[in-house]
Design a protein around this motif. Sequence first.
Motif, mmCIF file in Angstrom:
data_model
loop_
_atom_site.group_PDB
_atom_site.id
_atom_site.type_symbol
_atom_site.label_atom_id
_atom_site.label_comp_id
_atom_site.label_asym_id
_atom_site.label_seq_id
_atom_site.Cartn_x
_atom_site.Cartn_y
_atom_site.Cartn_z
ATOM 1 N N ASP A 140 0.803 -1.223 0.000
ATOM 2 C CA ASP A 140 0.000 0.000 0.000
ATOM 3 C C ASP A 140 0.839 1.278 0.000
ATOM 4 O O ASP A 140 0.437 2.286 -0.554
ATOM 5 C CB ASP A 140 -0.961 0.016 1.193
ATOM 6 N N HIS A 141 2.007 1.225 0.618
ATOM 7 C CA HIS A 141 2.836 2.434 0.772
ATOM 8 C C HIS A 141 3.903 2.572 -0.309
ATOM 9 O O HIS A 141 4.660 3.531 -0.309
ATOM 10 C CB HIS A 141 3.526 2.381 2.130
ATOM 11 N N GLN A 142 3.977 1.606 -1.229
ATOM 12 C CA GLN A 142 5.065 1.619 -2.204
ATOM 13 C C GLN A 142 4.829 2.638 -3.322
ATOM 14 O O GLN A 142 3.710 2.803 -3.803
ATOM 15 C CB GLN A 142 5.251 0.226 -2.830
ATOM 16 N N SER A 143 5.906 3.290 -3.744
ATOM 17 C CA SER A 143 5.811 4.333 -4.775
ATOM 18 C C SER A 143 5.474 3.774 -6.152
ATOM 19 O O SER A 143 5.071 4.506 -7.043
ATOM 20 C CB SER A 143 7.133 5.090 -4.857
ATOM 21 N N TYR A 144 5.659 2.447 -6.339
ATOM 22 C CA TYR A 144 5.376 1.851 -7.649
ATOM 23 C C TYR A 144 3.971 1.263 -7.722
ATOM 24 O O TYR A 144 3.625 0.568 -8.675
ATOM 25 C CB TYR A 144 6.425 0.775 -7.996
ATOM 26 N N ASP A 194 -9.729 4.833 -13.497
ATOM 27 C CA ASP A 194 -9.316 6.130 -14.029
ATOM 28 C C ASP A 194 -8.063 5.962 -14.892
ATOM 29 O O ASP A 194 -6.947 5.947 -14.387
ATOM 30 C CB ASP A 194 -9.058 7.077 -12.846
ATOM 31 N N ILE A 195 -8.279 5.817 -16.189
ATOM 32 C CA ILE A 195 -7.171 5.567 -17.122
ATOM 33 C C ILE A 195 -6.258 6.791 -17.214
ATOM 34 O O ILE A 195 -5.031 6.657 -17.260
ATOM 35 C CB ILE A 195 -7.708 5.174 -18.518
ATOM 36 N N ALA A 196 -6.844 7.976 -17.203
ATOM 37 C CA ALA A 196 -6.028 9.201 -17.230
ATOM 38 C C ALA A 196 -5.092 9.228 -16.021
ATOM 39 O O ALA A 196 -3.947 9.666 -16.123
ATOM 40 C CB ALA A 196 -6.919 10.438 -17.257
ATOM 41 N N GLY A 197 -5.578 8.704 -14.892
ATOM 42 C CA GLY A 197 -4.755 8.624 -13.681
ATOM 43 C C GLY A 197 -3.577 7.675 -13.859
ATOM 44 O O GLY A 197 -2.460 7.964 -13.409
ATOM 45 N N LEU A 207 2.227 6.915 -14.964
ATOM 46 C CA LEU A 207 3.302 6.373 -15.791
ATOM 47 C C LEU A 207 4.178 7.460 -16.413
ATOM 48 O O LEU A 207 5.384 7.288 -16.556
ATOM 49 C CB LEU A 207 2.731 5.461 -16.874
ATOM 50 N N ASP A 208 3.568 8.583 -16.767
ATOM 51 C CA ASP A 208 4.347 9.672 -17.356
ATOM 52 C C ASP A 208 5.366 10.242 -16.372
ATOM 53 O O ASP A 208 6.398 10.757 -16.773
ATOM 54 C CB ASP A 208 3.429 10.792 -17.860
ATOM 55 N N SER A 209 5.072 10.141 -15.080
ATOM 56 C CA SER A 209 5.992 10.707 -14.086
ATOM 57 C C SER A 209 6.767 9.618 -13.350
ATOM 58 O O SER A 209 7.421 9.869 -12.349
ATOM 59 C CB SER A 209 5.206 11.536 -13.070
#
Length: 185
Positions: free
Chosen positions: A127-131, A143-146, A151-153
């Motif tokens: 839950d806490h992982q950045s990936y 939310d695909i835009a999400g 992924l862009d960042s």
Amino acid sequence: GREPFHLIGVAEVHPWHGFDRMLTGLGEYYQKGGERQIVFHIVGGVSASMMHDFRSIIEQYHIEDKIVFHGKLFGTQLDEVFAQCQFAIGSLARHRSGITCIKTLKNREYAARGIPFIYSEEDSDFDHQSYVLKAPADESPIDIAGIIRFLDSYHEQPADIRQSVDYLSWKTQMQRVLDELIIEN
């Protein structure tokens, strides 16, 4: 245009995987004018009734070219699809089975492969992982835009993800057990 994103979901597909939420999310994304090319690769068996449900969503939104059903893949063939993909799809509807917290093998497999992923249950190891991207545990379309913004960042290396789950390996877990036993005796 920018490179397409390829997403992978590996499962013997059941309702609690919530892949329909992904399909509806993709449909909504394109209906609202989404421009980024997204391809969702579904790897694993899909029952006739679930396939029927999936097809009706796909046809409703005309996203036939965005979904690839690979059927069951193993070994090198599975590795090849993973190699094309930048993001993986875990369970998105455990709430349908009344489950809030679960430590699925799938989350661990994705992490071991070094690929970032999304899921909706509570899993304290991730839950806490950045990936990791968390989806709400409800029936809303994903939310695909999400996912695209994420992924862009996103800049982590597969090795970083794999390293983060080293402590979950059997060897590490057994060593813990042995250490405990030695301390107690």
